[in-house]
Motif scaffolding. Structure first.
Motif, short mmCIF file in Angstrom:
data_model
loop_
_atom_site.label_atom_id
_atom_site.label_comp_id
_atom_site.label_asym_id
_atom_site.label_seq_id
_atom_site.Cartn_x
_atom_site.Cartn_y
_atom_site.Cartn_z
N TRP A 2 34.99 40.52 33.65
CA TRP A 2 35.49 41.83 33.26
C TRP A 2 36.18 41.73 31.91
CZ3 TRP A 2 35.07 46.17 36.51
CH2 TRP A 2 34.69 45.92 37.83
N ASP A 3 36.09 42.79 31.11
CA ASP A 3 36.94 42.94 29.92
C ASP A 3 38.24 43.55 30.45
OD1 ASP A 3 35.08 42.03 28.01
OD2 ASP A 3 34.12 44.00 28.00
N ILE A 4 39.35 42.90 30.16
CA ILE A 4 40.63 43.33 30.72
C ILE A 4 41.53 43.83 29.61
CG2 ILE A 4 42.67 42.59 32.02
CD1 ILE A 4 40.82 40.45 33.32
N ARG A 5 42.00 45.07 29.78
CA ARG A 5 42.90 45.71 28.82
C ARG A 5 44.27 45.87 29.48
NH1 ARG A 5 40.03 50.23 27.61
NH2 ARG A 5 41.31 51.61 28.86
N PRO A 6 45.26 45.11 29.01
CA PRO A 6 46.61 45.21 29.60
C PRO A 6 47.20 46.61 29.42
CG PRO A 6 46.41 43.28 28.17
CD PRO A 6 45.20 44.12 27.94
N GLN B 8 28.71 44.57 50.40
CA GLN B 8 29.42 44.85 49.17
C GLN B 8 28.98 43.87 48.08
OE1 GLN B 8 33.71 45.63 49.57
NE2 GLN B 8 33.44 45.33 51.76
N VAL B 9 29.31 44.22 46.85
CA VAL B 9 29.06 43.35 45.70
C VAL B 9 30.39 43.18 44.99
CG1 VAL B 9 27.71 42.99 43.60
CG2 VAL B 9 26.76 44.40 45.44
N ALA B 10 30.81 41.92 44.81
CA ALA B 10 32.09 41.63 44.14
C ALA B 10 31.81 40.91 42.83
CB ALA B 10 32.97 40.76 45.02
N LEU B 11 32.61 41.22 41.82
CA LEU B 11 32.47 40.56 40.53
C LEU B 11 33.77 39.86 40.17
CD1 LEU B 11 30.57 40.07 38.12
CD2 LEU B 11 31.65 42.04 37.02
N ASP B 12 33.67 38.57 39.92
CA ASP B 12 34.82 37.75 39.53
C ASP B 12 35.47 38.35 38.29
OD1 ASP B 12 36.22 35.50 38.01
OD2 ASP B 12 35.65 34.46 39.85
N GLU B 13 36.79 38.31 38.25
CA GLU B 13 37.56 38.88 37.15
C GLU B 13 37.17 38.26 35.80
OE1 GLU B 13 42.06 40.43 37.22
OE2 GLU B 13 41.85 38.26 37.46
N HIS B 14 36.65 37.06 35.83
CA HIS B 14 36.20 36.37 34.61
C HIS B 14 35.17 37.19 33.83
CE1 HIS B 14 34.61 33.15 32.06
NE2 HIS B 14 33.42 33.47 32.51
N THR C 252 33.35 46.46 32.83
CA THR C 252 32.19 45.59 32.74
C THR C 252 30.94 46.47 32.71
OG1 THR C 252 31.14 43.59 33.63
CG2 THR C 252 31.82 45.27 35.23
N THR C 253 29.81 45.86 32.38
CA THR C 253 28.57 46.62 32.41
C THR C 253 27.96 46.54 33.80
OG1 THR C 253 27.18 44.74 31.78
CG2 THR C 253 28.12 46.07 29.97
N SER C 254 27.17 47.53 34.13
CA SER C 254 26.48 47.49 35.43
C SER C 254 25.51 46.31 35.47
CB SER C 254 25.76 48.81 35.70
OG SER C 254 24.89 49.13 34.64
N GLU C 255 24.96 45.94 34.32
CA GLU C 255 24.05 44.79 34.24
C GLU C 255 24.79 43.49 34.60
OE1 GLU C 255 21.22 42.48 30.99
OE2 GLU C 255 22.07 44.44 30.48
#
Length: 106
Positions: free
Chosen positions: A95-99, A87-93, A68-71
């Motif tokens: 993120w770009d996910i590469r299997p 802490q700062v958490a980011l929902d998986e939604h 993901t981007t820092s932005e």
């Protein structure tokens, strides 16, 4: 050579150019309560000040790579403190996910 990023004396990731990469075991580090991965708020601040544009998590137990981007991390991240520091958490939604095994285009 990538620059080490540490927290309390432990290496938690590396910086190469404008990319921060951390290797994490999903079974241990995935924040189910926030459906994503988290970064200590002070570490995230350091990354922003260093001009990091991409945050990458490599899951060592699944082989999946999340980016993901820092932005995006800053805009959509949820700030919390469960007793281990802010802490700062980011929902998986977000993120770009590469299997595992999927190649990237250069």
């Amino acid at each position: 050579m990538p620059e080490k990023v540490t927290l309390q004396g432990k290496v938690i990731g590396h910086i190469s150019g404008d990319v921060f990469t951390t290797r994490r075991k999903r079974a241990v580090h995935f924040m189910r309560a926030y459906n994503g991965y988290a970064i200590q708020e002070d570490v995230f601040g350091r990354l922003l000040r260093q001009g990091i544009r991409i945050i990458r998590v490599v899951e060592t137990d699944t082989g999946t790579v999340l980016e993901t981007t820092s932005e995006t991390f800053d805009q959509h991240g949820i700030r919390f403190d469960l007793g281990h520091g802010r802490q700062v958490a980011l929902d998986e939604h977000y993120w770009d996910i590469r299997p595992p095994g999927q190649l990237t285009l250069l």
